[in-house]
Scaffold this active site. Structure first.
Site, short mmCIF file in Angstrom:
data_model
loop_
_atom_site.label_atom_id
_atom_site.label_comp_id
_atom_site.label_asym_id
_atom_site.label_seq_id
_atom_site.Cartn_x
_atom_site.Cartn_y
_atom_site.Cartn_z
N GLY A 243 0.82 -1.21 0.00
CA GLY A 243 0.00 0.00 0.00
C GLY A 243 0.85 1.26 0.00
O GLY A 243 0.60 2.20 -0.76
N TRP A 263 -6.15 0.53 7.27
CA TRP A 263 -6.48 0.53 8.71
C TRP A 263 -5.89 -0.74 9.32
O TRP A 263 -6.55 -1.76 9.44
CB TRP A 263 -8.01 0.60 8.92
CG TRP A 263 -8.35 0.74 10.37
CD1 TRP A 263 -8.73 -0.26 11.24
CD2 TRP A 263 -8.34 1.94 11.16
NE1 TRP A 263 -8.93 0.24 12.51
CE2 TRP A 263 -8.70 1.60 12.49
CE3 TRP A 263 -8.03 3.28 10.89
CZ2 TRP A 263 -8.78 2.53 13.52
CZ3 TRP A 263 -8.12 4.21 11.91
CH2 TRP A 263 -8.49 3.83 13.20
N HIS A 293 6.74 -5.72 7.90
CA HIS A 293 6.17 -4.38 7.76
C HIS A 293 5.97 -3.66 9.09
O HIS A 293 5.90 -4.28 10.13
CB HIS A 293 4.81 -4.46 7.06
CG HIS A 293 4.89 -5.03 5.69
ND1 HIS A 293 5.79 -4.58 4.76
CD2 HIS A 293 4.19 -6.01 5.09
CE1 HIS A 293 5.63 -5.26 3.65
NE2 HIS A 293 4.68 -6.14 3.82
N1 CTP Z 1 -3.50 -2.54 4.66
C1 CTP Z 1 -3.84 -1.79 5.77
N2 CTP Z 1 -4.52 -2.36 6.80
C2 CTP Z 1 -4.87 -3.65 6.75
C3 CTP Z 1 -4.52 -4.44 5.63
C4 CTP Z 1 -3.83 -3.85 4.60
O1 CTP Z 1 -3.51 -0.60 5.85
N3 CTP Z 1 -5.57 -4.19 7.77
C5 CTP Z 1 -2.80 -1.89 3.52
C6 CTP Z 1 -1.29 -2.08 3.56
O2 CTP Z 1 -0.66 -0.92 3.05
C7 CTP Z 1 -1.08 -3.25 2.62
C8 CTP Z 1 -2.16 -3.03 1.59
O3 CTP Z 1 -3.26 -2.48 2.32
O4 CTP Z 1 0.19 -3.28 2.01
C9 CTP Z 1 -2.58 -4.28 0.86
O5 CTP Z 1 -2.95 -5.24 1.81
P1 CTP Z 1 -2.44 -6.75 1.76
O6 CTP Z 1 -2.76 -7.34 0.46
O7 CTP Z 1 -2.93 -7.43 2.96
O8 CTP Z 1 -0.87 -6.58 1.92
P2 CTP Z 1 0.03 -7.68 2.65
O9 CTP Z 1 0.08 -8.90 1.79
O10 CTP Z 1 -0.40 -7.90 4.05
O11 CTP Z 1 1.39 -7.02 2.72
P3 CTP Z 1 2.35 -6.74 1.53
O12 CTP Z 1 1.69 -7.17 0.26
O13 CTP Z 1 2.53 -5.29 1.60
O14 CTP Z 1 3.56 -7.55 1.86
#
Ligand code: CTP
EC number: 2.4.99.-
Length: 319
Positions: A243, A263, A293
């Site tokens: 994100g 969130w 992260h």
């Molecule tokens: N995100 C957030 N709050 C959450 C879940 C996700 O703010 N509860 C945001 C994060 O910036 C995240 C993005 O949404 O990178 C996409 O979510 P996700 O697909 O879950 O990312 P992850 O696989 O958890 O992490 P990443 O792909 O960044 O390794």
């Protein structure tokens, strides 16, 4: 003025902040929010010192030839061979070359989107960026369906498509990609060893089914450059989340960036439980040390930027 400078004490106490997820630190109002165009320009200029999204969003065909060996970005001891399939799917030129938009949505995957009724608003933006091939159709009222750019970590193959073990998993995947048409499918294939089989299977399915999706594979320097930018602005992020990466890239081609689905906390401001993802039962990984992260710190930073008019962060209802 473009500096974000979070105070040191706040950064150091981010663990406490996580536990105080109901506190006013997270409050931000969308009413009366106004874009601060000079700050937007300043941030774009500062980020350009570290990376250029037009170029770093993807390697291009001329960067490699089949058979080239590259080192993984986050695991330099291990290597990857550029296969014929991968090479044939590299874009000739950056898929973001000369693309500019008035407003963009970056959609994160938090359960905060459920019941938000943000679908229409999200789809009304000129360019919509989504993460990790998140499903949309069943959640259209809350998340919308428009997807101009969508990321896909290789782990998604295992997590959401059964590792392509059955024909039905593969069909489901092909169906999901066929809905994307000419959108950009962004696959971080060069980060760490482990997902190379999955990337090869994905590439083979795209070629076999002649899917029209425009594949992109981030440059070898992108993640370090993004990390460098945030570090310089006193936001010590081990590894930026998808994100945050998307917001950072979007500053290059969007005048107004609206964030939804960010969130990273298990409760909302009223104490109600919030799912980690709006579409599955994955748990909050960032509490464990295994998570690379620092999403709560990222969120805090984005909140500061919202309050200064650099971006708009929506965490409530859209209607
Ligand atoms: N995100 C957030 N709050 C959450 C879940 C996700 O703010 N509860 C945001 C994060 O910036 C995240 C993005 O949404 O990178 C996409 O979510 P996700 O697909 O879950 O990312 P992850 O696989 O958890 O992490 P990443 O792909 O960044 O390794």
């Amino acid at each position: 003025d473009g500096e974000l400078c979070l105070s040191r004490s706040l950064v150091n106490s981010s663990d406490k902040i996580i536990r105080k997820a109901g506190s006013s630190i997270f409050q931000h109002s969308v009413e009366g929010w106004k874009i601060n165009s000079s700050l937007v320009m300043e941030i774009r200029k500062n980020i350009l010192r570290f990376l250029d999204a037009e170029r770093d969003v993807s390697v291009v065909k001329s960067s490699f030839k089949p058979g080239d060996v590259i080192h993984y970005v986050l695991d330099r001891r291990r290597t990857l061979n550029i296969s014929h399939d991968l090479h044939s799917l590299l874009p000739e030129v950056s898929p973001m070359k000369n693309r500019r938009f008035k407003t963009c949505a970056v959609v994160g995957n938090s359960g905060i989107l459920l019941d938000s009724e943000c679908g229409k608003e999200i789809d009304s933006h000129n360019f919509v960026i989504r993460c990790n091939l998140a499903p949309v159709v069943e959640f259209a009222a809350d998340v919308g369906t428009k997807s101009d750019f969508i990321t896909m970590n290789p782990s998604v193959v295992q997590r959401a498509f059964g590792g392509f073990r059955n024909e039905s998993d593969r069909e489901k995947f092909v169906h999901r990609l066929s809905m994307l048409n000419d959108s950009v499918l962004w696959i971080p294939a060069f980060m760490v060893k482990g997902g190379e089989k999955h990337v090869e299977w994905v590439n083979a399915l795209i070629l076999k089914n002649k899917l029209r999706v425009r594949t992109a594979y981030p440059s070898l320097r992108l993640i370090h450059a993004v990390r460098g930018y945030w570090l310089t602005n006193k936001v010590p992020i081990k590894r930026p989340s998808t994100g945050l990466l998307m917001y950072t890239l979007a500053t290059r081609f969007c005048d107004e960036i609206h964030l939804y689905g960010f969130w990273p906390f298990p409760k909302d401001l009223n104490g109600k439980a919030v799912k980690y993802h709006y579409y599955d039962d994955l748990k909050y990984r960032y509490f464990s040390n295994a998570s690379p992260h620092r999403m709560p710190l990222e969120f805090k930073t984005l909140n500061v930027l919202h309050n200064r008019g650099a971006l708009k962060l929506t965490t409530g209802k859209c209607v």
